[in-house]
Structure formats: structure tokens, C-alpha cells
Design an enzyme around this catalytic site. Structure first.
Site, PDB file in Angstrom:
ATOM      1  N   ASN A 107       4.980  11.913  -8.881  1.00 41.81           N
ATOM      2  CA  ASN A 107       3.556  12.273  -8.798  1.00 41.81           C
ATOM      3  C   ASN A 107       2.801  11.113  -8.177  1.00 41.81           C
ATOM      4  O   ASN A 107       3.244   9.964  -8.242  1.00 41.81           O
ATOM      5  CB  ASN A 107       3.008  12.545 -10.204  1.00 41.81           C
ATOM      6  CG  ASN A 107       1.563  12.986 -10.184  1.00 41.81           C
ATOM      7  OD1 ASN A 107       1.142  13.765  -9.319  1.00 41.81           O
ATOM      8  ND2 ASN A 107       0.758  12.483 -11.114  1.00 41.81           N
ATOM      9  N   HIS A 109      -1.077   9.305  -8.290  1.00 44.19           N
ATOM     10  CA  HIS A 109      -2.288   9.270  -9.113  1.00 44.19           C
ATOM     11  C   HIS A 109      -3.225   8.188  -8.546  1.00 44.19           C
ATOM     12  O   HIS A 109      -2.760   7.088  -8.207  1.00 44.19           O
ATOM     13  CB  HIS A 109      -1.897   8.938 -10.562  1.00 44.19           C
ATOM     14  CG  HIS A 109      -3.062   8.924 -11.491  1.00 44.19           C
ATOM     15  ND1 HIS A 109      -3.651  10.085 -11.949  1.00 44.19           N
ATOM     16  CD2 HIS A 109      -3.778   7.909 -12.015  1.00 44.19           C
ATOM     17  CE1 HIS A 109      -4.672   9.771 -12.740  1.00 44.19           C
ATOM     18  NE2 HIS A 109      -4.768   8.452 -12.783  1.00 44.19           N
TER      19      HIS A 109
END
Ligand code: GRF
Length: 215
Positions: A107, A109
Site C-alpha cells: 500500500n 500512504h
């Protein structure tokens, strides 16, 4: 050549950075599938333009999170993907899904984790008066924005910076960081070890970021 899936919910600018990186014959991965949980995600047009297979799996069509994640896993398995990149994918994944894809699920972020997990990150950073901000690519674990960090990029917060300008400037870094981290993982130059990510000796570091700068 490793196969990636990119999961999106919206704009898809990080997807675009991965599409652009993968266009380089030297990049060690190709994007085999783009999945969106929202039928109207802007990023789908980016996938179409690049001729990448796409699938809309609308979370509203499923009664439970488990059912949605099972459909997602099935689509990923059918496409025989090796790694899954979340890129602005706005769904919490079930522990089962995270477990099934552990070590293969990334991911991005927009903060220097573990600071500022969660939402409204840019406003919260401005309100806190941080002087150095940035973004992180991390492996996904069952706790949101908390898995082992693969790479980070930082910038110094400028006088008069707003949440909007900060978001824009961090996004530019995101677009460099995500492809770089995918490359490290795929080439096995960054590996999970004892709950953190360790780099090969061949991975060079580029020095310090200071704010206020040295005069
Ligand atoms: C990015 O800021 C990313 O860090 C966060 O969501 C945003 C997605 O933007 N997880 P985009 O859809 O890739 O343009």
C-alpha cells in the site's frame, strides 16, 4: 516478469505512475489487472488507455466484507498475479484476505509512517505543524497503515503550506516512490525479515532531509 494487480477506488494517479514505470522494458513487472470497487473510478480510464485488463468488483453487490474479499481474491488468482498494489483503494480488507496475500500486498500512504495513519492526513499534519512530511510504501498487515515499511520519501514543509499544497507535493513523491518500491520487492532487493523490511547492500541511501535547513 512479475505480474501485478493494482487496486483502486478513485483518481488513480498512483496507478498511472505504475503504468508509466511498467512501460519501461527494464521494469521487472507488468500490470496484469486493475480492479476497482467503484464503477466510476477515474483510474479505470487510465487502465483502458493503457490496454490493461480491468475488473469492477462493486462492494455494494456483496452482503459481507468476506464475500467481497473472496470475489477479489478469486479475480486476482484468475489473473495469476504475484503482487497486489493498493493505490487509493478505500476498503478495509479482511484478516483472511490480508493473510492470504501476506508479503505480496503493498500500500502507499501519504505520511511518514508510523505517524499519521488513517484519513485526512494532510490536514492533520498541517495542524500539528510538522516540518518534514512525506509518504510511505508498506506491506499490508491486518491493522490499517501499520505493516512493515518498504520505503519512504520526505520533503520539507514550506512557509505558508496548506493541506492542498502539501497533498500535491507529497503526491509527486508518491509517484516516484511506489514504482521504486515495487522494483525493490520484485527484484528481491528488499525483503521481510523479523517483521521489518531489510535492504540488500546494493540499495544506496541518498542522505538527509533537514528543516530548517543549515545556513
Ligand atoms: C494517495 O494519496 C495515496 O497515498 C492514498 O490515496 C491517494 C490515492 O491517490 N492511499 P490516487 O488515486 O493514486 O491518485
Amino acid at each position: 516478469m512479475a505480474k501485478l494487480a493494482v487496486l483502486i477506488s478513485g483518481r488513480g494517479s498512483n496507478l498511472q505512475s505504475l503504468i508509466d514505470a511498467a512501460a519501461d522494458p527494464d521494469f521487472p513487472a507488468e500490470i496484469a489487472l486493475v480492479v476497482s470497487n467503484r464503477p466510476k473510478a477515474q483510474g479505470l480510464a487510465r487502465a483502458a488507455k493503457a490496454g490493461i485488463k480491468q475488473s469492477v468488483i462493486d462492494h455494494k453487490d456483496f452482503e459481507t466484507r468476506e464475500d467481497f474479499d473472496a470475489a477479489l481474491s478469486e479475480a486476482l488468482r484468475m489473473a495469476e498475479v504475484d503482487f497486489v498494489c493498493l493505490a487509493g483503494f478505500m476498503r478495509i480488507l479482511t484478516p483472511q484476505f490480508v493473510n492470504d496475500w501476506r508479503g505480496r500486498l503493498l500500500n502507499i500512504h501519504p505520511s511518514l509512517l508510523p505517524a499519521f495513519r488513517g484519513l485526512h492526513v494532510h490536514e492533520r499534519m498541517i495542524d500539528a505543524g510538522v516540518k518534514i512530511a512525506g509518504c510511505s510504501v508498506h506491506f499490508v498487515s491486518s491493522e490499517p497503515d501499520a505493516g512493515p515499511i518498504v520505503g519512504q520519501a520526505a520533503l520539507t514543509v514550506q512557509p505558508g503550506e496548506t493541506a492542498e499544497t502539501l497533498a500535491e507535493r507529497i503526491l509527486e513523491l508518491e509517484h516516484k516512490l511506489y514504482p521504486a518500491c515495487v522494483r525493490l520487492i520484485v527484484e528481491n532487493k528488499a525483503r521481510l525479515s523479523g517483521g521489518v523490511v531489510v535492504y540488500d547492500r546494493s540499495v544506496a541511501s541518498s542522505g538527509a532531509v533537514l528543516n530548517p535547513p543549515e545556513n
